[in-house]
Design a protein around this motif. Structure first.
Motif, PDB file in Angstrom:
ATOM      1  N   ILE A   6      79.968  26.445  72.582  1.00  0.00           N
ATOM      2  CA  ILE A   6      80.832  26.131  71.450  1.00  0.00           C
ATOM      3  C   ILE A   6      80.001  26.100  70.164  1.00  0.00           C
ATOM      4  O   ILE A   6      78.922  25.505  70.140  1.00  0.00           O
ATOM      5  N   PHE A   7      80.511  26.725  69.114  1.00  0.00           N
ATOM      6  CA  PHE A   7      79.927  26.611  67.781  1.00  0.00           C
ATOM      7  C   PHE A   7      80.795  25.649  66.975  1.00  0.00           C
ATOM      8  O   PHE A   7      82.003  25.860  66.853  1.00  0.00           O
ATOM      9  N   ALA A   8      80.167  24.611  66.415  1.00  0.00           N
ATOM     10  CA  ALA A   8      80.912  23.666  65.584  1.00  0.00           C
ATOM     11  C   ALA A   8      80.176  23.501  64.265  1.00  0.00           C
ATOM     12  O   ALA A   8      79.032  23.935  64.114  1.00  0.00           O
ATOM     13  N   GLY A   9      80.840  22.857  63.322  1.00  0.00           N
ATOM     14  CA  GLY A   9      80.215  22.599  62.020  1.00  0.00           C
ATOM     15  C   GLY A   9      81.240  22.749  60.916  1.00  0.00           C
ATOM     16  O   GLY A   9      82.354  23.221  61.147  1.00  0.00           O
ATOM     17  N   PRO A  10      80.865  22.346  59.710  1.00  0.00           N
ATOM     18  CA  PRO A  10      81.817  22.351  58.596  1.00  0.00           C
ATOM     19  C   PRO A  10      82.247  23.764  58.174  1.00  0.00           C
ATOM     20  O   PRO A  10      81.585  24.745  58.514  1.00  0.00           O
ATOM     21  N   VAL A  11      83.317  23.829  57.454  1.00  0.00           N
ATOM     22  CA  VAL A  11      83.815  25.094  56.907  1.00  0.00           C
ATOM     23  C   VAL A  11      82.724  25.749  56.067  1.00  0.00           C
ATOM     24  O   VAL A  11      82.101  25.095  55.235  1.00  0.00           O
ATOM     25  N   GLY A  12      82.462  27.016  56.324  1.00  0.00           N
ATOM     26  CA  GLY A  12      81.504  27.768  55.523  1.00  0.00           C
ATOM     27  C   GLY A  12      80.082  27.742  56.051  1.00  0.00           C
ATOM     28  O   GLY A  12      79.193  28.356  55.471  1.00  0.00           O
ATOM     29  N   ALA A  13      79.851  27.057  57.180  1.00  0.00           N
ATOM     30  CA  ALA A  13      78.490  26.961  57.704  1.00  0.00           C
ATOM     31  C   ALA A  13      78.025  28.259  58.350  1.00  0.00           C
ATOM     32  O   ALA A  13      76.827  28.445  58.587  1.00  0.00           O
ATOM     33  N   GLY A  14      78.971  29.148  58.669  1.00  0.00           N
ATOM     34  CA  GLY A  14      78.565  30.432  59.245  1.00  0.00           C
ATOM     35  C   GLY A  14      78.913  30.605  60.713  1.00  0.00           C
ATOM     36  O   GLY A  14      78.358  31.484  61.376  1.00  0.00           O
ATOM     37  N   LYS A  15      79.832  29.806  61.228  1.00  0.00           N
ATOM     38  CA  LYS A  15      80.191  29.889  62.649  1.00  0.00           C
ATOM     39  C   LYS A  15      80.804  31.258  62.992  1.00  0.00           C
ATOM     40  O   LYS A  15      80.369  31.923  63.926  1.00  0.00           O
ATOM     41  N   THR A  16      81.808  31.662  62.219  1.00  0.00           N
ATOM     42  CA  THR A  16      82.471  32.944  62.475  1.00  0.00           C
ATOM     43  C   THR A  16      81.479  34.091  62.305  1.00  0.00           C
ATOM     44  O   THR A  16      81.437  35.023  63.111  1.00  0.00           O
ATOM     45  N   THR A  17      80.663  34.002  61.267  1.00  0.00           N
ATOM     46  CA  THR A  17      79.667  35.049  60.996  1.00  0.00           C
ATOM     47  C   THR A  17      78.656  35.141  62.129  1.00  0.00           C
ATOM     48  O   THR A  17      78.290  36.239  62.571  1.00  0.00           O
ATOM     49  N   ALA A  18      78.185  34.001  62.616  1.00  0.00           N
ATOM     50  CA  ALA A  18      77.182  33.976  63.685  1.00  0.00           C
ATOM     51  C   ALA A  18      77.731  34.601  64.959  1.00  0.00           C
ATOM     52  O   ALA A  18      77.054  35.404  65.617  1.00  0.00           O
ATOM     53  N   ILE A  19      78.954  34.246  65.306  1.00  0.00           N
ATOM     54  CA  ILE A  19      79.548  34.803  66.528  1.00  0.00           C
ATOM     55  C   ILE A  19      79.710  36.311  66.364  1.00  0.00           C
ATOM     56  O   ILE A  19      79.405  37.091  67.275  1.00  0.00           O
ATOM     57  N   GLY A  20      80.115  36.740  65.154  1.00  0.00           N
ATOM     58  CA  GLY A  20      80.251  38.171  64.886  1.00  0.00           C
ATOM     59  C   GLY A  20      78.922  38.901  64.952  1.00  0.00           C
ATOM     60  O   GLY A  20      78.857  40.064  65.368  1.00  0.00           O
ATOM     61  N   ALA A  21      77.839  38.237  64.546  1.00  0.00           N
ATOM     62  CA  ALA A  21      76.527  38.881  64.513  1.00  0.00           C
ATOM     63  C   ALA A  21      75.969  39.129  65.908  1.00  0.00           C
ATOM     64  O   ALA A  21      75.180  40.037  66.114  1.00  0.00           O
ATOM     65  N   MET A  49      90.424  29.180  66.456  1.00  0.00           N
ATOM     66  CA  MET A  49      89.111  29.410  67.060  1.00  0.00           C
ATOM     67  C   MET A  49      88.655  30.841  66.801  1.00  0.00           C
ATOM     68  O   MET A  49      89.430  31.693  66.391  1.00  0.00           O
ATOM     69  N   ASP A  50      87.370  31.067  67.041  1.00  0.00           N
ATOM     70  CA  ASP A  50      86.821  32.422  67.113  1.00  0.00           C
ATOM     71  C   ASP A  50      86.377  32.615  68.549  1.00  0.00           C
ATOM     72  O   ASP A  50      86.006  31.665  69.222  1.00  0.00           O
ATOM     73  N   TYR A  51      86.378  33.874  68.973  1.00  0.00           N
ATOM     74  CA  TYR A  51      85.923  34.143  70.329  1.00  0.00           C
ATOM     75  C   TYR A  51      85.105  35.426  70.356  1.00  0.00           C
ATOM     76  O   TYR A  51      85.512  36.440  69.784  1.00  0.00           O
ATOM     77  N   GLY A  52      83.948  35.351  70.988  1.00  0.00           N
ATOM     78  CA  GLY A  52      83.117  36.525  71.198  1.00  0.00           C
ATOM     79  C   GLY A  52      82.440  36.426  72.563  1.00  0.00           C
ATOM     80  O   GLY A  52      82.539  35.395  73.229  1.00  0.00           O
ATOM     81  N   VAL A  53      81.784  37.497  72.974  1.00  0.00           N
ATOM     82  CA  VAL A  53      81.107  37.510  74.269  1.00  0.00           C
ATOM     83  C   VAL A  53      79.713  38.092  74.102  1.00  0.00           C
ATOM     84  O   VAL A  53      79.523  39.073  73.377  1.00  0.00           O
ATOM     85  N   LEU A  54      78.770  37.481  74.774  1.00  0.00           N
ATOM     86  CA  LEU A  54      77.404  37.976  74.777  1.00  0.00           C
ATOM     87  C   LEU A  54      77.023  38.330  76.210  1.00  0.00           C
ATOM     88  O   LEU A  54      77.141  37.514  77.121  1.00  0.00           O
ATOM     89  N   GLN A  55      76.585  39.568  76.382  1.00  0.00           N
ATOM     90  CA  GLN A  55      76.198  40.053  77.712  1.00  0.00           C
ATOM     91  C   GLN A  55      74.725  39.738  77.937  1.00  0.00           C
ATOM     92  O   GLN A  55      73.893  40.088  77.104  1.00  0.00           O
ATOM     93  N   LEU A  56      74.382  39.091  79.029  1.00  0.00           N
ATOM     94  CA  LEU A  56      72.988  38.802  79.327  1.00  0.00           C
ATOM     95  C   LEU A  56      72.374  39.919  80.162  1.00  0.00           C
ATOM     96  O   LEU A  56      73.087  40.669  80.835  1.00  0.00           O
ATOM     97  N   ALA A  57      71.041  39.997  80.111  1.00  0.00           N
ATOM     98  CA  ALA A  57      70.340  41.062  80.832  1.00  0.00           C
ATOM     99  C   ALA A  57      70.570  40.968  82.337  1.00  0.00           C
ATOM    100  O   ALA A  57      70.538  41.977  83.038  1.00  0.00           O
TER     101      ALA A  57
END
Ligand SMILES: Nc1nc2c(ncn2[C@@H]2O[C@H](COP(=O)(O)OP(=O)(O)O)[C@@H](O)[C@H]2O)c(=O)[nH]1
Ligand SMILES: [Mg+2]
Length: 181
Positions: A6-21, A49-57
């Motif tokens: 889970i990514f949490a934090g105040p509005v504008g901290a970069g949660k959506t951007t981080a998940i997108g990155a 919410m935002d949702y993304g997936v990270l594939q591990l090696a």
């Protein structure tokens, strides 16, 4: 193995951007037009919410959930944390009082972090916008409160920064976690 963080934090901290990155799929976002005080900061904001997936090696998957920052959506925080194995708290160096934000989110997510036996990392974003800023006040507050949490400077737009943050969290949960690209 499938894991949820889970990514949490105040509005504008970069949660959506981080998940997108970092996400290997286009991020699924539930953004709406910002109202009230948030509209002064940005036009659109995450409302559920935002949702993304990270594939591990090793073939594993990390499901990435971004919680809405505004307190009036805090009922979503309990829903989103179900089944989660760890928390990434994003703080924004440009906010009026990042240490107050830290205390607020530590209180709000204390139950979840306790359930995960302390699986939490902190990323401080937007450091570049305030020259001379340091993460020391955050570290000092954590120490004072007895929280042993790794703190990183991150630019949420930089995949490598987000990667470092997630690797740190995963290795708290499972020291044997395999590296990912
Ligand atoms: N300059 C700068 N901008 C950043 C950084 N991290 C995030 N941003 C920007 O901050 C804005 C807010 O990010 P967003 O992901 O919407 O925040 P959220 O409300 O936490 O989901 C976006 O325009 C990002 O590109 C950073 O480290 N430096
Ligand atoms: Mg967002």
């Amino acid at each position: 193995m499938e894991r949820k963080i889970i990514f949490a934090g105040p509005v504008g901290a970069g949660k959506t951007t981080a998940i997108g990155a970092i996400s290997d799929i286009p991020v699924v976002s539930t953004e709406g037009a910002a109202t009230d005080e948030v509209a002064l900061r940005k036009a659109r904001t995450t409302v559920a919410m935002d949702y993304g997936v990270l594939q591990l090696a090793d073939g594993g998957k990390v499901h990435l959930y971004g919680a809405p920052g505004q307190d009036r959506f805090d009922f979503m925080w309990d829903i989103l944390t179900v089944g989660g194995i760890g928390l990434v708290l994003m703080l924004d160096q440009m906010r009026p009082d990042p240490v107050a934000d830290l205390e607020h989110f530590l209180d709000a997510f204390a139950g979840f972090v306790k359930r995960t036996e302390g699986a939490m990392v902190i990323g401080i974003s937007r450091m570049d916008l305030r020259p001379g800023a340091t993460v020391e006040p955050i570290r000092a507050k954590l120490l004072e409160k007895g929280w042993n949490v790794p703190v990183f400077e991150v630019d949420a737009r930089e995949r490598d920064d987000v990667r470092r943050l997630i690797l740190a969290l995963l290795s708290l949960v499972d020291p044997a976690v395999r590296r990912f690209r």
